[in-house]
Scaffold this active site. Structure first.
Site, mmCIF file in Angstrom:
data_model
loop_
_atom_site.group_PDB
_atom_site.id
_atom_site.type_symbol
_atom_site.label_atom_id
_atom_site.label_comp_id
_atom_site.label_asym_id
_atom_site.label_seq_id
_atom_site.Cartn_x
_atom_site.Cartn_y
_atom_site.Cartn_z
ATOM 1 N N GLY A 183 0.635 -1.293 -0.004
ATOM 2 C CA GLY A 183 -0.056 -0.030 0.084
ATOM 3 C C GLY A 183 0.686 1.237 0.243
ATOM 4 N N ASP A 237 3.268 -0.947 -13.809
ATOM 5 C CA ASP A 237 3.913 -1.753 -12.843
ATOM 6 C C ASP A 237 4.647 -3.031 -13.398
ATOM 7 O OD1 ASP A 237 2.641 0.388 -11.601
ATOM 8 O OD2 ASP A 237 1.309 -0.913 -10.444
ATOM 9 N N LYS A 282 -5.699 0.100 -2.290
ATOM 10 C CA LYS A 282 -6.313 0.334 -3.654
ATOM 11 C C LYS A 282 -7.533 -0.571 -3.966
ATOM 12 C CE LYS A 282 -3.655 -1.041 -6.658
ATOM 13 N NZ LYS A 282 -2.353 -1.213 -7.231
HETATM 14 P P1 NG1 Z 1 0.230 1.425 -7.827
HETATM 15 O O1 NG1 Z 1 1.014 2.244 -7.391
HETATM 16 O O2 NG1 Z 1 1.175 -0.029 -7.896
HETATM 17 O O3 NG1 Z 1 -0.864 1.095 -6.959
HETATM 18 C C1 NG1 Z 1 -1.231 1.933 -9.832
HETATM 19 C C2 NG1 Z 1 -1.855 0.923 -11.107
HETATM 20 C C3 NG1 Z 1 -0.656 1.317 -12.403
HETATM 21 C C4 NG1 Z 1 -0.934 2.941 -12.383
HETATM 22 C C5 NG1 Z 1 -0.663 3.652 -11.060
HETATM 23 C C6 NG1 Z 1 -0.867 5.060 -11.577
HETATM 24 C C7 NG1 Z 1 -1.959 -1.341 -10.307
HETATM 25 C C8 NG1 Z 1 -1.443 -2.797 -10.144
HETATM 26 N N1 NG1 Z 1 -1.191 -0.527 -10.883
HETATM 27 O O4 NG1 Z 1 0.060 1.621 -9.103
HETATM 28 O O5 NG1 Z 1 -1.196 0.679 -13.633
HETATM 29 O O6 NG1 Z 1 -2.068 3.125 -13.117
HETATM 30 O O7 NG1 Z 1 -1.373 3.038 -10.190
HETATM 31 O O8 NG1 Z 1 -0.074 5.791 -12.413
HETATM 32 O O9 NG1 Z 1 -3.135 -1.000 -9.940
#
Ligand code: NG1
Length: 539
Positions: A183, A237, A282
């Site tokens: 997170g 990612d 998320k």
């Molecule tokens: P993280 O920081 O891993 O939650 C998420 C999305 C990315 C991208 C970024 C914002 C996932 C796995 N990854 O990243 O694809 O959209 O937010 O730039 O949900």
């Protein structure tokens, strides 16, 4: 091209450690060998035999380009040293086919046991021709559960390689350990999915032959896999976790297909991550945050297309095109398959498009330039049923006002910042007397402002930490990842890193009492690390 390379498989640990690169003093990882040996020993204790492989996938820090990958624009991440390791091996064959025992060195993640069930398609034909309709694994998309990422990784492997009844996946024992904080915007989720996908591929013998996946194919598979957890993410990612190398960041784009280019960073540029310690979940907040941004940008793309006179492909059967902002931009400037926009043309088109954003502003200023669901449907030119089918049936979102103007403006501006960032890095690499750090810092600051004001994905602690970083001498500082918490990333001169960390520590209240490893866990310099790999134990 970087995405065509094969997935590295090592049989020699020294070579593997060298490939991972050297840690900076500030990095919060224990020496590689100690972690890997400890994992192997624990595996033997828990499962009574040695693992056959260890799969590794790193987290990433996104240097610039937030919330634009799902609109199919390019981002600029680098893999970090913090990673997920999975020791794995087949369990005895009398176990349930494809059954999984997943254990974690961290006691708070309890042992999980599960097995996929087969849904046969046609039982009326001989066995070897019976095709499996699909595989089922229960994933709870409303709650955050660690094994969801393991199951997500498994799905892709099952659906690609085990589609006829003759071939069944082997039962597997897995043992996890990880250093990517959950997170925190450093993509522990993608590292979990990529490492899990690799572990299932390895144990099922799918990495050994010449038909093994390329890095690009693994990225595509991991992207599909991660969506099963309930977040409609883009691919930045997974691409970073798989394709990166130690000396470079990665320029990765998604239109018309995955394209990845390794880009060197200017000498003397160090990126420091600082964790606000605000955990952003998320999955739990997907309906009001991440997935809402995905829907807002998709609807903005349709409305923009209509207002700019850009054609949409609507099929005769009534299926509506879910066009992305990248596709609308391309069609608007007459891009075709043969005349794909180069970086310069794309940047020019983006700058022209930003000027058109007023087209998405409502007449009244209710809800900070946002619109209600009713207005949004009306603007889309679709009936309520068609709109629901196209934009809401596959995802759960909630908002009183939908921010089409702000989100689209953010996406186009941010995509242009990424291209400028890439250009400065390339320029600095080709001209040794050019120090691009000031310019890169300014681009990062502009990106943070856009994330804060237009994408609305910052939070007070992120704003405070980025300001503290600038006050402490950073060239630039911004949130990284999906945000609403998690980490900032700051560009700092290599010879100022210690001083910088001290100043930020004194400024940010939650860091003041921390020292030693506890401090290194929340603020650390990172150098680009290498992407996912597999270690194979020899008999
Ligand atoms: P993280 O920081 O891993 O939650 C998420 C999305 C990315 C991208 C970024 C914002 C996932 C796995 N990854 O990243 O694809 O959209 O937010 O730039 O949900």
């Amino acid at each position: 091209m970087a995405a065509q390379a094969s997935i590295p498989i090592f049989t020699n640990l020294n070579e593997l450690y060298q490939n991972l690169g050297t840690s900076l003093n500030h990095a919060s990882v224990s020496p590689h060998s100690e972690r890997w040996n400890n994992l192997t020993e624990e595996y033997v204790k828990r499962f009574g035999r040695k693992p056959t492989y260890i799969a590794r996938a790193p987290g990433r820090v996104n240097l610039i380009g937030e919330h634009i990958d799902y609109a199919l624009f390019g981002a600029f991440p680098a893999a970090i040293e913090q990673d997920i390791l999975i020791a794995c091996g087949p369990r005895d064959t009398s176990s349930v086919p494809g059954g999984v025992v997943a254990d974690n060195l961290l006691a708070k993640y309890a042992r999980q046991e599960f097995a996929p069930s087969i849904v046969p398609k046609d039982l009326g034909v001989p066995d070897e021709h019976v095709h499996v309709e699909g595989w089922h694994l229960d994933i709870d998309t409303k709650k955050l559960r660690w094994e969801s990422y393991v199951k997500a990784g498994y799905y892709g492997v099952l659906n690609r390689y085990f589609t006829s009844k003759g071939a069944l996946p082997v039962p597997v024992d897995l043992l996890f350990t990880g250093t990517v904080p959950a997170g925190s915007g450093l993509s522990s989720s993608a590292a979990m999915v990529v490492a899990s996908t690799l572990a299932f591929l390895a144990v099922n013998g799918k990495l050994d032959d010449s038909s093994a996946l390329t890095k690009g194919e693994l990225v595509e598979m991991a992207m599909q896999n991660e969506k099963r957890v309930g977040v409609n993410s883009g691919g930045l990612d997974q691409a970073a976790s798989v394709i990166c190398t130690t000396s470079s960041a990665l320029y990765v784009t998604f239109f018309p297909h995955l394209f990845a280019q390794l880009i060197p960073l200017p000498p003397g540029a160090v990126f420091v991550c600082a964790n606000t310690l605000v955990v952003s979940d998320k999955v739990v907040h997907a309906r009001t945050r991440y997935n809402l941004r995905v829907v807002e940008t998709l609807v903005a793309a349709r409305v923009l297309a209509r207002r700019l006179g850009v054609k949409l492909q609507e099929e005769a059967g009534g299926k509506r095109e879910r066009v992305t902002l990248r596709v609308v931009l391309g069609r608007w400037v007459g891009e075709t398959e043969e005349t794909e926009l180069g970086a310069e043309q794309l940047k020019a088109a983006l700058e022209k498009m930003v000027e058109k954003m007023e087209l998405l502003k409502p007449d009244n200023a209710d809800g900070e330039e946002g619109v209600t669901l009713e207005t949004m449907i009306e603007w889309s030119g679709l009936s309520k049923e068609e709109f629901t089918e196209t934009y809401l049936s596959w995802v759960d979102v909630e908002a009183t006002y939908f921010q089409l103007y702000k989100r689209a403006k953010h996406v186009f501006q941010e995509a242009a910042l990424v291209l400028k960032f890439r250009e400065v890095c390339l320029h600095a690499a080709s001209a040794p007397d050019v120090d691009g750090r000031e310019e890169l810092g300014a681009l990062m600051n502009a990106s943070h402002a856009s994330c804060r004001d237009l994408c609305d994905c910052s939070c007070p602690e992120l704003n405070e930490l980025t300001q503290l970083a600038l006050d402490a001498g950073a060239y630039g500082s911004r949130l990284t990842g999906a945000a609403w918490g998690g980490c900032t990333v700051s560009l700092v001169a290599e010879d100022k890193v210690d001083e910088f960390i001290k100043k930020v520590q004194q400024g940010y209240a939650p860091f003041r009492e921390l020292e030693g490893d506890s401090l290194k866990e929340v603020i650390f310099a990172t150098k680009p690390s290498s992407g996912a790999c597999v270690y194979k134990f020899e008999d």
